[in-house]
Enzyme design. Structure first.
Site, PDB file in Angstrom:
ATOM      1  N   ASP A 103     106.592   5.202  23.857  1.00  0.00           N
ATOM      2  CA  ASP A 103     105.861   6.099  23.257  1.00  0.00           C
ATOM      3  C   ASP A 103     105.456   7.253  24.198  1.00  0.00           C
ATOM      4  OD1 ASP A 103     105.896   4.502  20.914  1.00  0.00           O
ATOM      5  OD2 ASP A 103     103.885   3.471  21.349  1.00  0.00           O
TER       6      ASP A 103
HETATM    7  N1  URA Z   1     104.976  -0.949  22.536  1.00  0.00           N
HETATM    8  C1  URA Z   1     104.456   0.198  21.847  1.00  0.00           C
HETATM    9  O1  URA Z   1     103.613   0.185  21.270  1.00  0.00           O
HETATM   10  N2  URA Z   1     104.684   1.364  22.480  1.00  0.00           N
HETATM   11  C2  URA Z   1     105.626   1.533  23.494  1.00  0.00           C
HETATM   12  O2  URA Z   1     105.832   2.672  24.008  1.00  0.00           O
HETATM   13  C3  URA Z   1     106.441   0.332  23.916  1.00  0.00           C
HETATM   14  C4  URA Z   1     106.297  -0.831  23.314  1.00  0.00           C
END
Ligand code: URA
Length: 240
Positions: free
Chosen positions: A103
């Site tokens: 993310d």
């Molecule tokens: N899980 C998440 O919620 N975000 C990420 O970036 C990776 C795994």
């Protein structure tokens, strides 16, 4: 492969510029000057030199990055900076892409490569590649949460996750944990904690399969994988 393709793939200019270098007699193959770009060379066996310098041909690039927040795990975006924008021109020349997504607000381990087969294998749900995350959680994380994660939890869309291994580093009003999962559903770690009524407030990936984040890399920095790291990845590299 063609000599001119090898030279331009290795970053010695466009096909046209390479043609000029060849015409000038700047290129030798096994000691012999070769002016014909169509000449066939074996990059693994033939010694190609440009102005006396040995050219090491490589097709693939494998980079480990410590992804910072506010940068997208994408190759291009109209609004935001991407992890590719953080690479120097020489690395960008190989057209790498991120293997999976973190993310925008997640930090940590990200593999970038142009090796599509490797990326495919690492992301294949069948391979169940473990990924370990470190997180700060708003709320007291308990052993009960660990038991639930070990059994699997139901996400907001009804998906029942595979078992996750939760290690509680500190259980407090803001808890510190490590979580290892073998899947990569959208926002999976955040949604797993939502499933037990808690919120992820900081997330960093520590590892993917056999590769661990090099803590010497500052946020936004990257380096090529070492030979040892590449060897550890070889189980995910299908033989021709
Ligand atoms: N899980 C998440 O919620 N975000 C990420 O970036 C990776 C795994």
């Amino acid at each position: 492969m063609r000599l001119d393709k090898l030279l331009s793939n290795t970053g010695f200019g466009s096909r046209k510029e390479v043609k000029q270098l060849l015409k000038k007699g700047a290129v030798r193959v096994n000691g012999e000057t070769v002016k014909d770009g169509a000449a066939h060379v074996d990059p693994n066996a033939d010694e190609v030199t440009l102005l006396g310098e040995r050219i090491i041909y490589k097709e693939f690039i494998y980079l480990m990055m410590n992804k910072p927040q506010n940068v997208l795990s994408a190759t291009e975006d109209l609004r935001d900076r991407t992890v590719i924008d953080l690479l120097d021109g020489e690395s960008q020349h190989f057209k790498p892409f991120p293997v999976g997504r973190l993310d925008k607000d997640t930090e940590g381990f990200l593999l970038l490569t142009n090796d599509g087969k490797l990326a495919h294998n690492l992301l294949s749900p069948k391979k169940e590649v473990p990924k370990t995350y470190y997180a700060h959680i708003a709320g007291v994380v308990t052993e009960e949460d660990a038991v639930q994660f070990a059994e699997g939890v139901t996400l907001d869309d009804g998906y029942f996750t595979k078992p996750g291994q939760l290690k509680i580093i500190q259980s407090a009003s803001v808890s510190e944990i490590e979580l290892t999962i073998t899947e990569g559903k959208f926002h999976q770690v955040k949604r797993m904690f939502e499933a037990v009524g808690k919120k992820v407030i900081y997330l960093k990936r520590l590892s993917m399969g056999p590769l661990q984040l090099d803590e010497q890399l500052s946020l936004g920095a990257y380096r090529e994988l070492t030979n040892e790291e590449l060897a550890a990845l070889s189980v995910y590299m299908p033989k021709e």
